[in-house]
Write an enzyme that holds these catalytic residues in place. Structure first.
Site, mmCIF file in Angstrom:
data_model
loop_
_atom_site.group_PDB
_atom_site.id
_atom_site.type_symbol
_atom_site.label_atom_id
_atom_site.label_comp_id
_atom_site.label_asym_id
_atom_site.label_seq_id
_atom_site.Cartn_x
_atom_site.Cartn_y
_atom_site.Cartn_z
ATOM 1 N N HIS A 196 0.851 -1.191 0.000
ATOM 2 C CA HIS A 196 0.000 0.000 0.000
ATOM 3 C C HIS A 196 0.888 1.242 0.000
ATOM 4 C CE1 HIS A 196 -2.857 3.015 1.419
ATOM 5 N NE2 HIS A 196 -3.830 2.157 1.166
ATOM 6 N N CYS A 234 -3.732 2.709 -4.501
ATOM 7 C CA CYS A 234 -4.652 3.511 -3.698
ATOM 8 C C CYS A 234 -4.680 4.923 -4.275
ATOM 9 C CB CYS A 234 -4.206 3.519 -2.236
ATOM 10 S SG CYS A 234 -5.284 4.562 -1.230
ATOM 11 N N HIS A 261 -7.628 0.432 -4.474
ATOM 12 C CA HIS A 261 -8.479 1.207 -3.562
ATOM 13 C C HIS A 261 -8.863 2.443 -4.352
ATOM 14 C CE1 HIS A 261 -6.465 -0.277 0.466
ATOM 15 N NE2 HIS A 261 -7.091 -1.239 -0.179
ATOM 16 N N ASP A 306 -13.042 2.982 -1.490
ATOM 17 C CA ASP A 306 -12.242 3.324 -0.314
ATOM 18 C C ASP A 306 -13.026 4.316 0.534
ATOM 19 O OD1 ASP A 306 -10.130 3.191 1.395
ATOM 20 O OD2 ASP A 306 -8.665 4.047 0.049
ATOM 21 N N HIS A 307 -12.321 5.093 1.321
ATOM 22 C CA HIS A 307 -12.998 6.013 2.237
ATOM 23 C C HIS A 307 -14.201 6.692 1.596
ATOM 24 C CE1 HIS A 307 -8.798 6.695 4.194
ATOM 25 N NE2 HIS A 307 -9.209 5.444 4.268
ATOM 26 N N TYR A 320 -15.221 4.790 6.839
ATOM 27 C CA TYR A 320 -15.700 3.421 6.621
ATOM 28 C C TYR A 320 -17.174 3.198 6.957
ATOM 29 C CZ TYR A 320 -11.047 2.129 5.276
ATOM 30 O OH TYR A 320 -9.852 2.040 4.589
HETATM 31 C C1 DNO Z 1 -6.797 3.406 5.425
HETATM 32 C C2 DNO Z 1 -6.218 2.230 4.780
HETATM 33 C C3 DNO Z 1 -4.869 1.881 5.342
HETATM 34 C C4 DNO Z 1 -4.411 0.548 4.798
HETATM 35 C C5 DNO Z 1 -3.055 0.132 5.235
HETATM 36 C C6 DNO Z 1 -2.597 -1.067 4.472
HETATM 37 O O1 DNO Z 1 -7.949 3.626 5.361
HETATM 38 O O2 DNO Z 1 -6.146 2.393 3.407
HETATM 39 O O3 DNO Z 1 -4.980 1.803 6.713
HETATM 40 O O4 DNO Z 1 -5.306 -0.439 5.203
HETATM 41 O O5 DNO Z 1 -2.126 1.143 5.077
HETATM 42 O O6 DNO Z 1 -1.573 -1.706 5.152
#
Ligand code: DNO
Length: 344
Positions: A196, A234, A261, A306-307, A320
């Protein structure tokens, strides 16, 4: 492409039965949360998560994260034992049917934001990053929801002290050492590792970060060329860096991207940003262009929204919640469908 959804295990306030109702989502992304970082996971714990998900009609092929112990990042002699445990965790994941493991190599802190409930004009709220506000924070007493951490405030100070003098070069060497150890296990078990990116993609509190930009990924893949050595693309993390051309990176690394992501950001000034709904028009990340680049270049990995924002009165774990991520999943599924059909 398989659309997935992050689920924080049995403590998550979002039940699996709700996730199941988001059409197009085939599985959850989860982890064993109560085993301290560096220790071995029990196969039974993973099988239990898998069974719970399967009972709800969902797969469990992606783990986020198997966290990396700080001693590995620091390159201490004890990294050997922690890396052996990590290898056994990969094997345990494989035994439970996991195909992809997401992890990061950020020293001490995972993702960082300065506002967890930034109010939007329409009444929604989301995560926000303000660089000046971040530099004013005390790193010795910092915790954000969703981090894979296992230290108390006292330990945090000691840990930060251990990083004094850590350079980008040494941190990078420690990452390569770790990859050379674990990737053969991935080759044998068929598990893909998806690193990531740093979030945000720059150094924080004087701690170096080495997974932030295109050149970093070039070096990581050149050092350990196996395709099992892949990335989590991401868009929020990489996209915060105005220097990253995300459509170009999606094209270039499509086959190395084992996990995507996908999310949106709106830039404020030179470094600051807030997060917004997933749609391309809602921010500065070209979500459509990225999906098109992925599809056209043979991407065949997992995706998750993602978020998201908190909307409709939801008061969920920051980033989340259910509603906005569900809307994001549907939007992304639609984009993939459109591009895939056009390409055929
Ligand atoms: C946040 C996530 C990160 C991710 C870690 C992966 O929302 O994208 O916490 O899970 O960095 O190791």
């Amino acid at each position: 492409m398989k659309m997935t959804f992050r689920w924080y295990g049995e403590k998550d306030c979002i039940p699996l039965s709700y996730i199941r109702q988001i059409q197009g989502v085939s599985g959850v992304v989860t982890a064993v949360y109560d085993t301290p970082v560096g220790e071995e996971w029990k196969l039974d714990d993973l099988l239990r998560l898998k069974r719970l998900a399967a009972d709800a009609g969902l797969e469990t092929e992606v783990i986020e994260s198997v966290p990396v112990h700080e001693d590995i990042k620091l390159g201490k002699p004890s990294r050997v034992g922690y890396t052996e445990a990590y290898k056994r965790n990969i094997e345990t994941c494989a035994a439970a049917g996991v195909k992809c493991i997401c992890y990061n190599f950020m020293p001490v802190f995972d993702w960082l934001r300065t506002d967890l409930k930034f109010m939007h004009e329409d009444g929604a709220n989301s995560l926000r990053y303000d660089h000046a506000a971040l530099t004013a924070l005390d790193p010795n007493d910092l915790h954000l929801p969703g981090w894979d951490e296992s230290y108390s405030p006292g330990q945090l100070g000691a840990l930060l002290a251990e990083y004094k003098g850590m350079t980008h070069e040494r941190l990078f060497e420690n990452l390569v050492w770790f990859l050379k150890e674990i990737i053969p296990v991935c080759e044998r078990t068929g598990v893909n590792m998806a690193i990531h990116p740093d979030d945000p993609p720059w150094d924080v509190f004087g701690l170096p970060r080495v997974v932030s930009r295109e050149e970093d990924f070039d070096r990581i893949f050149a050092a350990v060329p196996s395709e099992r050595n892949g990335m989590t693309f991401c868009t929020g993390s990489l996209g915060a860096g105005r220097f990253n051309d995300l459509v170009h990176m999606a094209e270039k690394y499509a086959k190395r991207i084992h996990f995507a992501h996908l999310r949106q950001l709106r830039y404020e000034g030179d470094v600051d940003f807030y997060e917004n709904g997933h749609q391309t028009a809602c921010g500065d990340v070209d979500v459509f262009g990225i999906v098109r680049a992925l599809v056209r270049n043979g991407f065949d990995g997992y995706v998750r929204p993602d978020h998201g924002r908190n909307v409709w009165g939801e008061d969920a774990k920051p980033g989340y919640g259910l509603y906005d991520r569900a809307m994001g999943a549907c939007y992304l599924t639609g984009l993939f469908e459109a591009v895939e059909k056009e390409e055929k």
